[in-house]
Design an enzyme around this catalytic site. Structure first.
Site, PDB file in Angstrom:
ATOM      1  N   SER A  33      37.778  -7.530   6.467  1.00 51.87           N
ATOM      2  CA  SER A  33      36.785  -7.747   5.409  1.00 51.87           C
ATOM      3  C   SER A  33      36.886  -6.631   4.385  1.00 51.87           C
ATOM      4  O   SER A  33      37.304  -5.508   4.705  1.00 51.87           O
ATOM      5  CB  SER A  33      35.367  -7.755   5.995  1.00 51.87           C
ATOM      6  OG  SER A  33      34.926  -6.433   6.251  1.00 51.87           O
ATOM      7  N   ASP A  34      36.488  -6.922   3.153  1.00 52.70           N
ATOM      8  CA  ASP A  34      36.243  -5.828   2.231  1.00 52.70           C
ATOM      9  C   ASP A  34      35.026  -5.085   2.762  1.00 52.70           C
ATOM     10  O   ASP A  34      34.205  -5.630   3.497  1.00 52.70           O
ATOM     11  CB  ASP A  34      36.018  -6.338   0.808  1.00 52.70           C
ATOM     12  CG  ASP A  34      36.395  -5.296  -0.231  1.00 52.70           C
ATOM     13  OD1 ASP A  34      36.410  -4.092   0.119  1.00 52.70           O
ATOM     14  OD2 ASP A  34      36.664  -5.657  -1.388  1.00 52.70           O
ATOM     15  N   TRP A  35      34.882  -3.838   2.365  1.00 49.16           N
ATOM     16  CA  TRP A  35      33.875  -2.970   2.961  1.00 49.16           C
ATOM     17  C   TRP A  35      32.468  -3.437   2.561  1.00 49.16           C
ATOM     18  O   TRP A  35      32.053  -3.271   1.422  1.00 49.16           O
ATOM     19  CB  TRP A  35      34.132  -1.535   2.534  1.00 49.16           C
ATOM     20  CG  TRP A  35      35.056  -0.772   3.429  1.00 49.16           C
ATOM     21  CD1 TRP A  35      34.796   0.441   3.989  1.00 49.16           C
ATOM     22  CD2 TRP A  35      36.369  -1.115   3.890  1.00 49.16           C
ATOM     23  NE1 TRP A  35      35.861   0.862   4.775  1.00 49.16           N
ATOM     24  CE2 TRP A  35      36.832  -0.078   4.732  1.00 49.16           C
ATOM     25  CE3 TRP A  35      37.193  -2.230   3.691  1.00 49.16           C
ATOM     26  CZ2 TRP A  35      38.078  -0.109   5.356  1.00 49.16           C
ATOM     27  CZ3 TRP A  35      38.432  -2.256   4.307  1.00 49.16           C
ATOM     28  CH2 TRP A  35      38.870  -1.220   5.130  1.00 49.16           C
ATOM     29  N   GLY A  36      31.764  -4.045   3.525  1.00 49.17           N
ATOM     30  CA  GLY A  36      30.442  -4.603   3.242  1.00 49.17           C
ATOM     31  C   GLY A  36      30.487  -6.049   2.816  1.00 49.17           C
ATOM     32  O   GLY A  36      29.493  -6.581   2.317  1.00 49.17           O
ATOM     33  N   GLY A  37      31.623  -6.717   3.039  1.00 47.36           N
ATOM     34  CA  GLY A  37      31.781  -8.093   2.590  1.00 47.36           C
ATOM     35  C   GLY A  37      31.327  -9.146   3.582  1.00 47.36           C
ATOM     36  O   GLY A  37      31.418 -10.341   3.292  1.00 47.36           O
TER      37      GLY A  37
END
Length: 747
Positions: free
Chosen positions: A237-241
């Site tokens: 995932s993108d960071w916080g996605g």
């Protein structure tokens, strides 16, 4: 085949020994840049780092605080935009090798690069991290870049999948793209990364797509990526996605990363463990199957085995290295070929050092350092040669180089006061009546001070421009504008630079204008400037490369990987589509992205896609096109066409140089609407003065096809196609019509 079988056998052996708790530990972050480990079985964490322009500095495990040591200075690479501007696959590969070696040398397993999202709008804050508006150019440059990274036992992490084309409301904006542009424009680069480059990992995007968050989109991750393309590596995932435990657990996502240190509270951590346990002992309606978790662990283990991270394999893993002389030479070569000569009226360039006594260098981008900004692309560069330093070291002590800032960049505090509305919005804070009055007062004072300081610097620069032999004005953008998390408001140059350029050209019409930027800008002064050079964020040797081009030691050969519109309203994303809205964005321009719009609709750009001048001239001749279809039977499972394009290119000038030969295809009898032509091949050729070479470019059926939504596949129809040999999308040198006798369908 045996190696793959051995890998799968080892995966299953490890999987059988893992407890549920250990499996879940492996699929979420246990540090800001690492996953959880299972020490009992010798399974290490996956260690990751940004980014596309070099290996980012070290942070503490659970805090966004620099480690504070001096061992994380690295080679600063040219941006992906700069790399695409070279149109040189070999340079892409060599740059990838540098990035992979440095990542491995820093002890990383995954480098979060490259960024290959399509440049849909000139305003996107992360455009400088991406390559091009054209999927073919993205594909051809990304594949060797990924291969170069991964030959060092480091995984490339191709990002951001998918249709991530703006930073405004990036975590929540819902993107709607029709199936044809999705398949023809926005997905091909990712498909090539999976099928041709065999990328080991891939990163989901922040945004939503057709109602689903990309990081747990079943359409993108399960249907397209896993089933259609057969991807069996790790999706991160993108960071916080990630925003939902069940959706993430049941999608093709493997590893959840985020920006906060509460690692056990991530969606794929304790909430997932509880959901599985509750499902087993409850009514089972919301039960998440452990088999979904097993598949994620398999993908992570498979990636580790490919990187030689487990067991005895670790003894043979490549060690990598960083900050070597070889790396600096590689990024210098890439920087040289990334520079684009946009205009050179009266052969204003190159500037001859002979007889040059006094040179004025004007503009803060002449001395600005860019490696330490931009968001996740920022790094600690071992050094960065500015344009001013490059010019001074090149010219030496016999030339008096005078520098003037030319324009005023407000301090951080002044920028807060000037942009208080934006900062209030970001903090989601409503101001009281008294706070609003104070903010307005401070804004007015900051505006007045900026104008006063700017006027002083402008007048100093104009005075200097009157009294020297040559003027080089170096302006553009910086990482206050080319930056993650924020889009630009317009295409205008900041800090009143347009006024500076206009005034300098009034007193010195021969002044050379250099723009350093990662996104297109509006150039109202374009007709008045005799020479314009475009530099991207070109890495640690960018200043040396620019000096070599300006002074004639290197012949520029870069070509634009994107169109520069005359004004924002000409960009199809803004003329037809939507950009920057808070809830949904619909790509109403469809297929007509970049030059596909400008060339089809006859809209004149400032500078067209593929444009780039040289200090020499190139002639094209002897275009030959051969078509082979007769050796393919209609009964074959996957028939193909083989179209061979040959063209001779001659350097007709007196200077050695390089030309990026571009092949466009125009479909003359298409049953569905298509752009007037599309880039389908290119080759960069290096020629000595007076030399000529034959360039051969091979096209297959996918060079002639389009996506048919009804049939849910690509098809290339029989009929007439025009093959165009070109120096840019607007400079077609030779044309030849061919005939395909049969139809092809393919995925």
């Amino acid at each position: 085949m045996k190696m793959k079988k051995d890998i799968e056998t080892r995966i299953e052996e490890l999987l059988r020994q893992l407890t549920l708790e250990e499996k879940i530990a492996m699929i979420h972050g246990d540090g800001l840049f690492q996953s959880g480990a299972v020490e009992r079985l010798g399974i290490p964490p996956l260690k990751m780092s940004d980014g596309p322009m070099g290996v980012r500095n070290e942070f503490r495990r659970s805090e966004w605080i620099n480690s504070g040591t001096t061992d994380d200075y690295v080679t600063y690479l040219p941006s992906n935009s700069a790399l695409a501007a070279t149109w040189n696959r070999e340079l892409a590969y060599e740059t990838g090798r540098v990035l992979g070696k440095e990542a491995r040398g820093r002890g990383k397993d995954i480098i979060l690069a490259p960024g290959i999202n399509i440049k849909r709008s000139p305003l996107c804050g992360r455009n400088f991290e991406y390559m091009s508006e054209d999927p073919k150019l993205v594909e051809e440059m990304a594949v060797p870049l990924i291969k170069g990274i991964q030959e060092n036992d480091v995984a490339a992490c191709v990002k951001h999948f998918a249709v991530n084309n703006q930073e405004t409301e990036r975590l929540w904006v819902d993107t709607y793209v029709d199936e044809r542009p999705l398949r023809e424009i926005y997905l091909p680069g990712f498909k090539a990364a999976v099928e041709q480059a065999e990328t080991h990992t891939l990163m989901g995007a922040y945004n939503r797509f057709r109602g689903e968050h990309c990081c747990h989109s079943k359409l993108l991750l399960s249907e397209i990526l896993r089933k259609e393309w057969g991807f069996d590596g790790a999706v991160i995932s993108d960071w916080g996605g990630v925003h939902d435990t069940k959706e993430a657990a049941e999608s093709g996502l493997d590893l959840e990363m985020s920006v906060t240190p509460n690692f056990d509270e991530y969606y794929l951590a304790n909430p997932l463990l509880k959901a599985i346990q509750d499902g087993e002992h409850g009514d089972g309606k919301e039960k998440i199957e452990e088999s979904d978790i097993d598949e994620k662990v398999r993908n992570i283990l498979r990636t580790m085995l490919r990187l030689h991270m487990l067991g005895e394999d670790r003894e043979n893993r490549k060690t990598g290295t960083y900050n070597t002389t070889e790396h600096r030479e590689a990024v210098l070569n890439a920087a040289r070929e990334s520079l684009i000569l946009l205009k050179n009226e009266d052969k204003r360039l190159p500037i001859s050092p002979k007889g040059l006594k006094k040179l004025a260098v004007i503009g803060q981008n002449a001395e600005m350092i860019h490696s330490n900004g931009g968001g996740s692309a920022e790094i600690k560069a071992l050094y960065e040669i500015s344009p001013l330093m490059g010019l001074k070291t090149k010219l030496g002590g016999n030339v008096e180089v005078n520098y003037a800032k030319g324009y005023y960049i407000p301090t951080r505090q002044e920028q807060k006061e000037l942009n208080w509305q934006q900062h209030s919005l970001e903090r989601k804070k409503e101001l009281t009546k008294e706070e609003l009055a104070e903010a307005l007062r401070k804004q007015k004072l900051a505006e007045e001070e900026s104008r006063r300081q700017g006027q002083i610097l402008l007048e100093e620069a104009v005075a200097l421009a009157k009294e020297v032999d040559e003027v080089i004005l170096i302006g553009g953008l910086n990482h206050d504008y080319d930056v993650e998390g924020r889009d630009r408001k317009d295409m205008l140059l900041p800090y009143n630079q347009d006024a500076l350029i206009e005034e300098v050209l009034k007193v010195n019409p021969n002044a050379v204008v250099v723009i350093v930027a990662g996104s297109p800008i509006q150039m109202a002064w374009q007709d008045r400037a005799k020479a314009i050079v475009w530099s991207w964020y070109a890495g640690m040797e960018g200043g040396n490369a620019l000096a070599e081009v300006l002074l004639g030691d290197v012949n520029p050969s870069g070509k634009l990987p994107e169109t520069i519109p005359q004004k924002l309203e000409d960009s199809p994303a803004h003329k037809f589509g939507e950009f920057g809205t808070k809830e949904t964005v619909t790509y109403k321009e469809g297929l007509y992205v970049g030059y596909r719009y400008f060339d089809t609709y006859g809209v004149e750009p400032a500078f067209c896609f593929g444009h780039g001048l040289s200090y020499t001239e190139f002639a094209y001749k002897n275009l030959e096109v051969s078509v082979r279809e007769d050796n393919f039977s209609a009964k074959e499972a996957d028939p193909d066409a083989l179209v061979t394009v040959k063209v001779t290119v001659e350097n007709t000038g007196a200077v050695d140089g390089a030309e990026a030969v571009q092949i466009y295809v125009a479909d003359k009898e298409v049953s569905l609407e298509r752009p007037v032509h599309e880039l389908k091949g290119f080759q960069k050729v290096f020629l000595k003065a007076g030399e000529e070479k034959e360039v051969t470019i091979t096209l297959h059926k996918n060079a002639f096809g389009f996506y048919n939504p009804e049939r849910k596949c690509f098809q290339a129809e029989s009929g007439e196609f025009e093959i165009q040999a070109a120096s840019s999308s607007r400079d077609i040198r030779l044309r030849k019509t061919i005939q395909l006798k049969r139809e092809y369908r393919y995925q």
